[in-house]
Write a protein that holds these residues in place. Structure first.
Motif, mmCIF file in Angstrom:
data_model
loop_
_atom_site.group_PDB
_atom_site.id
_atom_site.type_symbol
_atom_site.label_atom_id
_atom_site.label_comp_id
_atom_site.label_asym_id
_atom_site.label_seq_id
_atom_site.Cartn_x
_atom_site.Cartn_y
_atom_site.Cartn_z
ATOM 1 N N SER A 104 0.842 -1.188 0.000
ATOM 2 C CA SER A 104 0.000 0.000 0.000
ATOM 3 C C SER A 104 0.880 1.241 0.000
ATOM 4 N N PRO A 105 0.624 2.203 -0.895
ATOM 5 C CA PRO A 105 1.424 3.429 -0.895
ATOM 6 C C PRO A 105 1.203 4.229 0.386
ATOM 7 N N GLU A 106 2.245 4.902 0.847
ATOM 8 C CA GLU A 106 2.190 5.662 2.089
ATOM 9 C C GLU A 106 2.653 7.096 1.855
ATOM 10 N N GLY A 107 2.236 7.980 2.721
ATOM 11 C CA GLY A 107 2.720 9.360 2.733
ATOM 12 C C GLY A 107 2.471 10.117 1.436
ATOM 13 N N ALA A 108 3.483 10.869 0.992
ATOM 14 C CA ALA A 108 3.369 11.684 -0.216
ATOM 15 C C ALA A 108 3.175 10.826 -1.463
ATOM 16 N N PHE A 109 3.740 9.627 -1.464
ATOM 17 C CA PHE A 109 3.575 8.732 -2.610
ATOM 18 C C PHE A 109 2.103 8.384 -2.808
ATOM 19 N N ARG A 110 1.358 8.279 -1.717
ATOM 20 C CA ARG A 110 -0.062 7.925 -1.783
ATOM 21 C C ARG A 110 -0.892 9.000 -2.492
ATOM 22 N N GLN A 111 -0.432 10.252 -2.469
ATOM 23 C CA GLN A 111 -1.151 11.332 -3.151
ATOM 24 C C GLN A 111 -1.144 11.147 -4.658
ATOM 25 N N ASN A 112 -0.136 10.460 -5.187
ATOM 26 C CA ASN A 112 -0.014 10.257 -6.630
ATOM 27 C C ASN A 112 -0.457 8.873 -7.097
ATOM 28 N N VAL A 113 -0.495 7.928 -6.199
ATOM 29 C CA VAL A 113 -0.859 6.553 -6.551
ATOM 30 C C VAL A 113 -2.053 6.151 -5.695
ATOM 31 N N ASP A 114 -3.142 5.789 -6.343
ATOM 32 C CA ASP A 114 -4.375 5.494 -5.606
ATOM 33 C C ASP A 114 -4.758 4.015 -5.630
ATOM 34 N N ARG A 115 -3.804 3.140 -5.800
ATOM 35 C CA ARG A 115 -4.129 1.712 -5.870
ATOM 36 C C ARG A 115 -3.116 0.884 -5.095
ATOM 37 N N LEU A 116 -3.511 -0.320 -4.748
ATOM 38 C CA LEU A 116 -2.601 -1.260 -4.103
ATOM 39 C C LEU A 116 -1.626 -1.805 -5.141
ATOM 40 N N GLY A 117 -0.462 -2.164 -4.703
ATOM 41 C CA GLY A 117 0.520 -2.777 -5.585
ATOM 42 C C GLY A 117 0.683 -4.243 -5.240
ATOM 43 N N VAL A 118 1.228 -4.979 -6.178
ATOM 44 C CA VAL A 118 1.531 -6.392 -5.958
ATOM 45 C C VAL A 118 3.011 -6.600 -6.250
ATOM 46 N N GLY A 119 3.577 -7.618 -5.634
ATOM 47 C CA GLY A 119 4.993 -7.857 -5.844
ATOM 48 C C GLY A 119 5.394 -9.265 -5.488
ATOM 49 N N ILE A 120 6.657 -9.533 -5.743
ATOM 50 C CA ILE A 120 7.218 -10.845 -5.468
ATOM 51 C C ILE A 120 8.599 -10.650 -4.857
ATOM 52 N N GLN A 121 8.983 -11.557 -3.987
ATOM 53 C CA GLN A 121 10.274 -11.494 -3.325
ATOM 54 C C GLN A 121 10.935 -12.860 -3.391
ATOM 55 N N PHE A 122 12.227 -12.870 -3.688
ATOM 56 C CA PHE A 122 13.037 -14.083 -3.661
ATOM 57 C C PHE A 122 14.175 -13.858 -2.672
ATOM 58 N N ALA A 123 14.488 -14.868 -1.882
ATOM 59 C CA ALA A 123 15.580 -14.754 -0.921
ATOM 60 C C ALA A 123 16.275 -16.098 -0.800
ATOM 61 N N GLY A 124 17.526 -16.042 -0.432
ATOM 62 C CA GLY A 124 18.289 -17.259 -0.230
ATOM 63 C C GLY A 124 19.460 -17.003 0.690
ATOM 64 N N SER A 125 19.917 -18.061 1.331
ATOM 65 C CA SER A 125 21.087 -17.926 2.197
ATOM 66 C C SER A 125 21.870 -19.230 2.200
ATOM 67 N N TYR A 126 23.136 -19.103 2.518
ATOM 68 C CA TYR A 126 24.030 -20.256 2.627
ATOM 69 C C TYR A 126 24.749 -20.166 3.964
ATOM 70 N N ARG A 127 24.649 -21.211 4.763
ATOM 71 C CA ARG A 127 25.346 -21.259 6.046
ATOM 72 C C ARG A 127 26.648 -22.013 5.858
ATOM 73 N N PHE A 128 27.744 -21.411 6.279
ATOM 74 C CA PHE A 128 29.060 -22.020 6.138
ATOM 75 C C PHE A 128 29.208 -23.195 7.096
ATOM 76 N N ASP A 129 29.974 -24.209 6.675
ATOM 77 C CA ASP A 129 30.200 -25.396 7.504
ATOM 78 C C ASP A 129 30.793 -25.021 8.850
ATOM 79 N N ARG A 130 30.248 -25.611 9.903
ATOM 80 C CA ARG A 130 30.742 -25.433 11.273
ATOM 81 C C ARG A 130 30.921 -23.974 11.646
ATOM 82 N N SER A 131 30.007 -23.150 11.212
ATOM 83 C CA SER A 131 30.089 -21.717 11.492
ATOM 84 C C SER A 131 28.693 -21.188 11.837
ATOM 85 N N PRO A 132 28.603 -20.221 12.735
ATOM 86 C CA PRO A 132 27.303 -19.618 13.031
ATOM 87 C C PRO A 132 26.911 -18.540 12.018
ATOM 88 N N PHE A 133 27.750 -18.305 11.020
ATOM 89 C CA PHE A 133 27.507 -17.239 10.055
ATOM 90 C C PHE A 133 26.947 -17.786 8.750
#
Length: 81
Positions: free
Chosen positions: A34-63
């Motif tokens: 949903s647009p917020e603040g000043a952006f909402r004054q120019n956009v009057d509709r909901l947006g849709v989106g997609i997110q991709f994420a990934g991670s790799y944990r190193f062997d024998r490491s907390p990182f």
């Protein structure tokens, strides 16, 4: 009200989370934004989106090392000059 419930049901069903291996995680999420603040004054509709994420944990490491990409679209307007 029906539209809000439908959107929530779609979000819950379409959100995925995959564990490829114990050291690697991948995820994909769909968003409704949903647009917020000043952006909402120019956009009057909901947006849709997609997110991709990934991670790799190193062997024998907390990182781990990860990356995330998200894209949201509020629609398309065109004009002729």
């Amino acid at each position: 009200m029906k539209r809000t419930v439908s959107v929530l049901i779609i979000l819950v069903c379409a959100t995925g989370y995959i564990h490829a291996q114990e050291q690697t995680t991948l995820s994909m999420n769909l968003h409704v934004v949903s647009p917020e603040g000043a952006f909402r004054q120019n956009v009057d509709r909901l947006g849709v989106g997609i997110q991709f994420a990934g991670s790799y944990r190193f062997d024998r490491s907390p990182f781990s090392l990860g990356a995330e990409f998200a894209f949201h679209n509020y629609g398309v307007d065109s004009r002729e000059e």
